[in-house]
Design an enzyme around this catalytic site. Structure first.
Site, mmCIF file in Angstrom:
data_model
loop_
_atom_site.group_PDB
_atom_site.id
_atom_site.type_symbol
_atom_site.label_atom_id
_atom_site.label_comp_id
_atom_site.label_asym_id
_atom_site.label_seq_id
_atom_site.Cartn_x
_atom_site.Cartn_y
_atom_site.Cartn_z
ATOM 1 N N ASP A 119 0.849 -1.187 0.000
ATOM 2 C CA ASP A 119 0.000 0.000 0.000
ATOM 3 C C ASP A 119 0.886 1.239 0.000
ATOM 4 O OD1 ASP A 119 -2.098 -1.730 0.153
ATOM 5 O OD2 ASP A 119 -2.703 -1.199 2.194
ATOM 6 N N ASP B 265 -15.370 -3.656 -0.287
ATOM 7 C CA ASP B 265 -14.826 -3.366 1.039
ATOM 8 C C ASP B 265 -15.987 -3.310 2.011
ATOM 9 O OD1 ASP B 265 -12.386 -3.171 -0.249
ATOM 10 O OD2 ASP B 265 -12.540 -1.010 -0.503
#
Length: 249
Positions: free
Chosen positions: A8, A134
């Site tokens: 990330d 998500d």
């Protein structure tokens, strides 16, 4: 089941967020290039890269990321700020192995249909598109997990399937960044609802025992990030697992 290491990126730094909270960031003293080289030297040929700036509409990282990704022959699964059909096509044409779509697919009701038609027209496979879901307490979140969608989880899955998209990256936000175990219950619900989807699990994986549990319920692959940086799972363990998975296919 294949393990895909995750990287990330926030402000060009390798980071992990806790439960998607941009105010709860762990920074790692390693560059994206160094992480890619390290995985590749240990036999990994698939990497998951998320632009966290892009996920919330800030595209200051994109050129930096593209320049690095173009230099590697690793298969890259890329997400964060993919907001248009043209951007998906651009990334696929540039050699990105899989493109993750999330926010735009939730907020624009026509996006997935337009994307499906466009890719099919250009003879590009929908298999290279990953739909991000998500989830926090079965509520779909988007825009870097800062917004909630009224769309019901299973209804959304059904819509994607009708349009030809069957590979999903599901992140259990309640587990993400905590190293407290994977969201097995959530993934089981998804697979019970649609057993034929290709499910990529993400969030909370903290040990090889979690990997075993995910393998048992037959997810296609899982994304592992913080557990690697915190030395809970070694790169050699990932290499050995993936080699065994390839042999068993």
């Amino acid at each position: 089941m294949y393990i895909i290491p995750a990287i990330d990126i926030l402000d060009k730094k390798v980071v992990r967020l806790r439960e998607g909270n941009y105010d709860d960031v762990t920074n790692y003293e390693v560059t994206l290039e160094e992480m890619i080289d390290k995985y590749q030297s240990h036999g990994t040929d698939f990497i998951h890269i998320i632009d966290l700036n892009g996920a919330k509409g800030d595209f200051s990282n994109q050129q930096y990321l593209y320049d690095i990704i173009r230099k590697t022959d690793m298969k890259v699964q890329y997400g964060g700020g993919v907001r248009s059909v043209e951007k998906v096509k651009e990334l696929l044409d540039a050699g990105i192995h899989r493109v993750i779509v999330g926010t735009q697919a939730i907020t624009n009701p026509d996006f997935l249909e337009e994307l499906s038609k466009s890719l099919s027209k250009n003879n590009q496979t929908l298999d290279r598109v990953v739909v991000a879901i998500d989830v926090l307490d079965e509520v779909i979140k988007y825009s870097g997990w800062m917004e909630s969608s009224p769309i019901k989880l299973m209804d959304y899955v059904d819509k994607c399937l009708r349009l030809g998209f069957y590979r999903f990256l599901c992140t259990d936000i309640s587990k993400d960044g905590k190293l407290g175990g994977a969201g097995i219950e959530l993934y089981e619900k998804l697979l019970d609802h649609s057993p034929f989807i290709k499910l990529i699990a993400s969030g909370g994986v903290s040990s090889m025992a979690d990997i075993e549990a995910l393998n048992k319920i037959k997810v296609e692959s899982c994304v592992v990030g913080k557990a690697i940086y915190e030395n809970k799972i070694s790169i050699d363990e990932i290499k050995d697992w993936n080699l065994q998975s390839l042999v068993s296919i």
